[in-house]
Design an enzyme around this catalytic site. Structure first.
Site, mmCIF file in Angstrom:
data_model
loop_
_atom_site.group_PDB
_atom_site.id
_atom_site.type_symbol
_atom_site.label_atom_id
_atom_site.label_comp_id
_atom_site.label_asym_id
_atom_site.label_seq_id
_atom_site.Cartn_x
_atom_site.Cartn_y
_atom_site.Cartn_z
ATOM 1 N N ASN A 9 38.450 68.007 68.010
ATOM 2 C CA ASN A 9 39.315 67.422 69.042
ATOM 3 C C ASN A 9 40.768 67.473 68.560
ATOM 4 O O ASN A 9 41.092 66.839 67.551
ATOM 5 C CB ASN A 9 38.866 65.970 69.281
ATOM 6 C CG ASN A 9 39.703 65.257 70.315
ATOM 7 O OD1 ASN A 9 40.619 65.829 70.894
ATOM 8 N ND2 ASN A 9 39.404 63.976 70.515
ATOM 9 N N PHE A 10 41.615 68.227 69.243
ATOM 10 C CA PHE A 10 43.007 68.372 68.825
ATOM 11 C C PHE A 10 43.843 67.154 69.186
ATOM 12 O O PHE A 10 44.977 66.994 68.687
ATOM 13 C CB PHE A 10 43.653 69.612 69.460
ATOM 14 C CG PHE A 10 43.122 70.957 69.009
ATOM 15 C CD1 PHE A 10 43.726 72.128 69.461
ATOM 16 C CD2 PHE A 10 42.035 71.068 68.157
ATOM 17 C CE1 PHE A 10 43.248 73.388 69.050
ATOM 18 C CE2 PHE A 10 41.562 72.311 67.742
ATOM 19 C CZ PHE A 10 42.168 73.463 68.193
ATOM 20 N N LYS A 11 43.282 66.261 70.038
ATOM 21 C CA LYS A 11 44.027 65.076 70.507
ATOM 22 C C LYS A 11 45.436 65.520 70.965
ATOM 23 O O LYS A 11 45.564 66.577 71.569
ATOM 24 C CB LYS A 11 44.041 64.001 69.430
ATOM 25 C CG LYS A 11 42.613 63.564 69.044
ATOM 26 C CD LYS A 11 42.550 62.295 68.247
ATOM 27 C CE LYS A 11 41.098 61.899 68.033
ATOM 28 N NZ LYS A 11 40.941 60.612 67.316
ATOM 29 N N HIS A 93 36.451 58.986 75.936
ATOM 30 C CA HIS A 93 36.809 58.834 74.524
ATOM 31 C C HIS A 93 37.456 57.458 74.345
ATOM 32 O O HIS A 93 38.137 56.967 75.248
ATOM 33 C CB HIS A 93 37.799 59.931 74.117
ATOM 34 C CG HIS A 93 38.032 60.002 72.642
ATOM 35 N ND1 HIS A 93 38.884 59.131 71.983
ATOM 36 C CD2 HIS A 93 37.510 60.806 71.703
ATOM 37 C CE1 HIS A 93 38.876 59.420 70.701
ATOM 38 N NE2 HIS A 93 38.049 60.420 70.492
ATOM 39 N N GLU A 141 31.144 57.054 68.320
ATOM 40 C CA GLU A 141 32.322 56.972 67.445
ATOM 41 C C GLU A 141 32.823 55.532 67.354
ATOM 42 O O GLU A 141 33.525 55.059 68.258
ATOM 43 C CB GLU A 141 33.464 57.819 67.995
ATOM 44 C CG GLU A 141 33.214 59.300 68.092
ATOM 45 C CD GLU A 141 34.527 60.064 68.223
ATOM 46 O OE1 GLU A 141 34.678 61.087 67.553
ATOM 47 O OE2 GLU A 141 35.438 59.597 68.962
ATOM 48 N N ILE A 146 37.910 55.608 63.384
ATOM 49 C CA ILE A 146 38.574 56.836 63.849
ATOM 50 C C ILE A 146 39.910 57.018 63.129
ATOM 51 O O ILE A 146 40.697 56.070 63.023
ATOM 52 C CB ILE A 146 38.772 56.810 65.374
ATOM 53 C CG1 ILE A 146 37.421 56.956 66.091
ATOM 54 C CG2 ILE A 146 39.722 57.921 65.824
ATOM 55 C CD1 ILE A 146 37.499 56.883 67.606
ATOM 56 N N GLY A 181 36.146 59.711 61.112
ATOM 57 C CA GLY A 181 36.311 59.846 59.666
ATOM 58 C C GLY A 181 35.549 60.993 59.032
ATOM 59 O O GLY A 181 35.515 61.125 57.813
ATOM 60 N N ALA A 202 38.583 65.135 64.293
ATOM 61 C CA ALA A 202 39.975 65.499 64.580
ATOM 62 C C ALA A 202 40.795 65.616 63.287
ATOM 63 O O ALA A 202 41.032 66.709 62.790
ATOM 64 C CB ALA A 202 40.604 64.479 65.520
ATOM 65 N N SER A 203 41.198 64.466 62.712
ATOM 66 C CA SER A 203 42.195 64.482 61.626
ATOM 67 C C SER A 203 41.752 65.280 60.410
ATOM 68 O O SER A 203 42.588 65.893 59.747
ATOM 69 C CB SER A 203 42.535 63.051 61.216
ATOM 70 O OG SER A 203 41.362 62.327 60.921
#
Ligand code: G3P
Length: 226
Positions: A9-11, A93, A141, A146, A181, A202-203
């Site tokens: 997920n690029f957010k 989300h 999630e 997150i 995470g 994502a991150s």
């Protein structure tokens, strides 16, 4: 979408907007090609069409609106995502919640259009109720994890195991993803061990110094679980 899978997920991270979104999606596609594993991406709405034109891996929207296609200025209905080249969408989300009725209607419309839905849930109770709507996937999630440094597979494995059991009991057709995470191949392997068919993250990739290296490490987790 082929499973087991890593869905990135690029957010709206600056590291994954505009031409950077295309570059990151291409890196995901290269790692998928190289490893033979299933990777998919969810870029921002404004980057989706260009990303979908640039790669052959599945591209998902991050959210869709329950508006009818037509006189709907500023809304993003399912038909717009389909026309832009998406194969599916994330929905509900924790950073973009939708009302129950909207989720129900959107899942129905997406199914008619052949768009896969990854519905998101914060906890087991929400996952169980969302499963009654029959999305293709349910991503569990816990919001407090997150963007953090501890993977849900380490901090709360029992939440994933319980979600898998409850979702299967409610609607066995719904496949489970987990996220929050997740950063390493070990986290991915643990997620599959707990009954998930993949991870949503994502991150760990978008904010990595070397996203390609992070993806290759994560993809090893898909291999190890088989
Ligand atoms: O949708 C994925 C997401 O919410 C998890 O984020 O940064 O913890 O991998 P992250």
């Amino acid at each position: 979408m082929r499973t087991p899978v890593i869905l990135v997920n690029f957010k709206a991270y600056p590291e994954a907007l505009g031409s950077k979104a295309v570059a990151l999606a291409r890196t995901c596609a290269e790692v998928a090609e190289e490893t033979g594993r299933s990777l998919a991406v969810a870029p921002s709405a404004l980057d989706l069409a260009l990303v979908a034109k640039s790669v052959r891996i599945p591209v998902f929207a991050q959210h869709l609106d329950p508006a009818e296609a037509g006189k709907a200025t500023g809304w993003v209905p399912p038909e717009a995502a389909l026309a832009a080249g998406a194969v599916g969408t994330l929905l509900n989300h924790s950073e973009r919640k939708v009302a129950w009725e909207e989720m129900r209607d959107l899942i129905g419309r997406c199914r008619q259009l052949g768009l896969e839905v990854v519905a998101c849930a914060d906890d087991v109770a929400e996952a169980e109720t969302c499963a009654t709507l029959g999305p293709d996937y349910l991503a569990i999630e816990p919001p407090e994890l997150i963007g953090g440094d501890v993977s849900v597979t380490t901090a709360k494995p029992e939440v994933i195991a319980k979600a898998v059991a409850r979702i299967r009991a409610t609607n066995p057709k719904v496949q489970v993803l987990c996220g929050a995470g997740v950063k390493t191949g070990k986290d991915v392997a643990k997620a599959l061990e707990l009954g998930a068919v993949g991870v949503l993250l994502a991150s760990g990739v978008v904010k990595a110094k070397d996203p390609g290296k992070a993806l290759r490490n994560l993809a090893k987790g898909l291999a190890r679980a088989r």
